[in-house]
Design a protein around this motif. Structure first.
Motif, PDB file in Angstrom:
ATOM      1  N   MET A   1      28.294  28.382  25.880  1.00  6.22           N
ATOM      2  CA  MET A   1      29.021  28.028  27.088  1.00  6.22           C
ATOM      3  C   MET A   1      29.252  29.273  27.946  1.00  6.22           C
ATOM      4  N   THR A   2      29.623  30.361  27.299  1.00  4.75           N
ATOM      5  CA  THR A   2      29.866  31.610  28.030  1.00  4.75           C
ATOM      6  C   THR A   2      28.596  32.112  28.691  1.00  4.75           C
ATOM      7  N   LEU A   3      27.502  32.113  27.935  1.00  9.54           N
ATOM      8  CA  LEU A   3      26.247  32.625  28.487  1.00  9.54           C
ATOM      9  C   LEU A   3      25.725  31.722  29.600  1.00  9.54           C
ATOM     10  N   GLU A   4      25.949  30.420  29.484  1.00  9.89           N
ATOM     11  CA  GLU A   4      25.529  29.497  30.554  1.00  9.89           C
ATOM     12  C   GLU A   4      26.302  29.784  31.832  1.00  9.89           C
ATOM     13  N   ARG A   5      27.595  30.029  31.721  1.00  8.97           N
ATOM     14  CA  ARG A   5      28.402  30.373  32.903  1.00  8.97           C
ATOM     15  C   ARG A   5      27.987  31.723  33.463  1.00  8.97           C
ATOM     16  N   PHE A   6      27.683  32.656  32.565  1.00  5.29           N
ATOM     17  CA  PHE A   6      27.233  33.976  33.009  1.00  5.29           C
ATOM     18  C   PHE A   6      25.950  33.859  33.829  1.00  5.29           C
ATOM     19  N   VAL A   7      24.985  33.087  33.335  1.00 12.28           N
ATOM     20  CA  VAL A   7      23.720  32.892  34.054  1.00 12.28           C
ATOM     21  C   VAL A   7      23.960  32.170  35.375  1.00 12.28           C
TER      22      VAL A   7
ATOM     23  N   ILE B   1      32.616  40.195  21.631  1.00 13.23           N
ATOM     24  CA  ILE B   1      31.828  41.108  22.476  1.00 13.23           C
ATOM     25  C   ILE B   1      31.110  40.334  23.578  1.00 13.23           C
ATOM     26  N   ILE B   2      30.460  39.217  23.210  1.00  9.12           N
ATOM     27  CA  ILE B   2      29.723  38.420  24.203  1.00  9.12           C
ATOM     28  C   ILE B   2      30.662  37.865  25.262  1.00  9.12           C
ATOM     29  N   ILE B   3      31.796  37.280  24.836  1.00  4.64           N
ATOM     30  CA  ILE B   3      32.742  36.686  25.788  1.00  4.64           C
ATOM     31  C   ILE B   3      33.343  37.749  26.695  1.00  4.64           C
ATOM     32  N   THR B   4      33.745  38.894  26.134  1.00  2.45           N
ATOM     33  CA  THR B   4      34.383  39.944  26.930  1.00  2.45           C
ATOM     34  C   THR B   4      33.429  40.505  27.969  1.00  2.45           C
ATOM     35  N   ILE B   5      32.212  40.857  27.559  1.00  2.70           N
ATOM     36  CA  ILE B   5      31.237  41.429  28.508  1.00  2.70           C
ATOM     37  C   ILE B   5      30.860  40.404  29.575  1.00  2.70           C
ATOM     38  N   SER B   6      30.599  39.164  29.157  1.00  5.79           N
ATOM     39  CA  SER B   6      30.189  38.120  30.110  1.00  5.79           C
ATOM     40  C   SER B   6      31.277  37.854  31.138  1.00  5.79           C
ATOM     41  N   TYR B   7      32.533  37.689  30.672  1.00  3.86           N
ATOM     42  CA  TYR B   7      33.597  37.364  31.614  1.00  3.86           C
ATOM     43  C   TYR B   7      34.008  38.543  32.476  1.00  3.86           C
ATOM     44  N   PHE B   8      33.829  39.763  31.980  1.00  4.33           N
ATOM     45  CA  PHE B   8      34.078  40.935  32.824  1.00  4.33           C
ATOM     46  C   PHE B   8      33.092  40.955  33.992  1.00  4.33           C
ATOM     47  N   LYS B   9      31.806  40.691  33.701  1.00  2.00           N
ATOM     48  CA  LYS B   9      30.800  40.662  34.771  1.00  2.00           C
ATOM     49  C   LYS B   9      30.994  39.462  35.691  1.00  2.00           C
ATOM     50  N   ILE B  10      31.381  38.318  35.120  1.00  2.00           N
ATOM     51  CA  ILE B  10      31.638  37.127  35.948  1.00  2.00           C
ATOM     52  C   ILE B  10      32.785  37.389  36.917  1.00  2.00           C
ATOM     53  N   MET B  11      33.856  38.031  36.438  1.00  2.00           N
ATOM     54  CA  MET B  11      34.999  38.319  37.310  1.00  2.00           C
ATOM     55  C   MET B  11      34.621  39.295  38.421  1.00  2.00           C
ATOM     56  N   ARG B  12      33.763  40.259  38.106  1.00  2.00           N
ATOM     57  CA  ARG B  12      33.310  41.194  39.143  1.00  2.00           C
ATOM     58  C   ARG B  12      32.503  40.476  40.218  1.00  2.00           C
ATOM     59  N   VAL B  13      31.593  39.591  39.781  1.00  2.00           N
ATOM     60  CA  VAL B  13      30.772  38.846  40.745  1.00  2.00           C
ATOM     61  C   VAL B  13      31.638  37.899  41.564  1.00  2.00           C
ATOM     62  N   ALA B  14      32.606  37.216  40.925  1.00  2.00           N
ATOM     63  CA  ALA B  14      33.486  36.284  41.638  1.00  2.00           C
ATOM     64  C   ALA B  14      34.331  37.020  42.665  1.00  2.00           C
ATOM     65  N   ARG B  15      34.818  38.208  42.321  1.00  2.00           N
ATOM     66  CA  ARG B  15      35.621  38.994  43.270  1.00  2.00           C
ATOM     67  C   ARG B  15      34.769  39.473  44.432  1.00  2.00           C
ATOM     68  N   ALA B  16      33.537  39.915  44.146  1.00  2.00           N
ATOM     69  CA  ALA B  16      32.646  40.385  45.209  1.00  2.00           C
ATOM     70  C   ALA B  16      32.226  39.241  46.126  1.00  2.00           C
ATOM     71  N   ALA B  17      32.008  38.046  45.563  1.00  2.00           N
ATOM     72  CA  ALA B  17      31.582  36.892  46.365  1.00  2.00           C
ATOM     73  C   ALA B  17      32.698  36.401  47.278  1.00  2.00           C
ATOM     74  N   SER B  18      33.941  36.559  46.845  1.00  2.00           N
ATOM     75  CA  SER B  18      35.062  36.085  47.658  1.00  2.00           C
ATOM     76  C   SER B  18      35.340  36.994  48.843  1.00  2.00           C
ATOM     77  N   GLY B  19      34.931  38.258  48.754  1.00  2.00           N
ATOM     78  CA  GLY B  19      35.146  39.201  49.855  1.00  2.00           C
ATOM     79  C   GLY B  19      36.618  39.494  50.075  1.00  2.00           C
ATOM     80  N   GLN B  20      37.041  39.393  51.315  1.00  2.00           N
ATOM     81  CA  GLN B  20      38.426  39.714  51.678  1.00  2.00           C
ATOM     82  C   GLN B  20      39.360  38.512  51.585  1.00  2.00           C
ATOM     83  N   ASN B  21      38.818  37.348  51.287  1.00  2.00           N
ATOM     84  CA  ASN B  21      39.640  36.140  51.197  1.00  2.00           C
ATOM     85  C   ASN B  21      40.408  36.145  49.874  1.00  2.00           C
ATOM     86  N   ARG B  22      41.678  36.544  49.937  1.00  2.00           N
ATOM     87  CA  ARG B  22      42.471  36.707  48.711  1.00  2.00           C
ATOM     88  C   ARG B  22      42.740  35.366  48.024  1.00  2.00           C
TER      89      ARG B  22
END
Length: 200
Positions: free
Chosen positions: A1-7, A89-110
């Motif tokens: 499930m984690t890897l599917e969300r990551f992809v 390890i898989i969940i932590t690394i995947s969700y750290f990268k997912i959070m970075r991408v989600a924050r970058a995609a949202s831009g300035q919209n808090r």
């Protein structure tokens, strides 16, 4: 499930290729095969080691009854800790990268950023609850040795808390966000006392 969300979030253009039905089926079969291997070995050792009188005894049925040798218990603990470490390890690394991408995609919209991060945190919390069931065997084994009468209650609690509730958490929260579902649920919980009409 984690890897599917990551992809899906980090590699959206390759999601259809990497998460196809054929590939998902193979992954599910591999996961089930790897996870059932230790239990199959324990069952084979049980049938080879158990005496005939063991089958005629009336006793509670639990996993610890299948362990006849001390090395089986150590192997079981080592495998559970290995699975736990790999999945953390898989969940932590995947969700750290997912959070970075989600924050970058949202831009300035808090508001959008907070909504995306909240969803990611919910999914992460849900997975860590599922992951904690790997530690339940240690808790149950300790309780069985110290308080045998409490063992059944601890098993029920672990089942509801770490196996059942994580799988219900996400549908329930997404359902409560839906206005029609929330109104219907409130009417059901209050035994029909809440008579607000559902909007079309």
């Amino acid at each position: 499930m984690t890897l599917e969300r990551f992809v899906a979030i980090c590699m959206p253009l390759r999601h259809g290729e990497l998460c196809s039905t054929h590939g998902t089926l193979h992954c599910i079969l591999i996961i089930h095969g790897v996870s059932s291997l230790p239990w199959m070995i324990s069952v084979y050792i049980f049938f080879a080691s158990a005496s005939h009188s063991f089958y005629t005894k009336s006793d509670m049925c639990f996993a610890e009854k299948f362990i006849f040798h001390s090395w089986q218990g150590h192997l079981r603990s080592a495998i559970s800790q290995f699975y736990f470490l790999i999945m953390v390890i898989i969940i932590t690394i995947s969700y750290f990268k997912i959070m970075r991408v989600a924050r970058a995609a949202s831009g300035q919209n808090r508001k959008s950023t907070w909504k995306g991060l909240r969803t990611v945190v919910l999914h992460g919390f849900q997975l860590f609850l599922c992951l904690f069931q790997l530690w339940c065997i240690f808790i149950e084994a300790a309780v069985l040795q110290i308080y045998p009468m409490l063992y059944i209650n601890v098993r029920y609690f672990n089942y509801i808390m770490f196996i059942l509730s994580p799988r219900c958490l996400s549908p329930l929260i997404y359902g409560l966000r839906d206005e029609k579902f929330f109104v219907a649920l409130r009417s059901f919980v209050l035994c029909g006392l809440y008579k607000k009409q559902l909007s079309n």
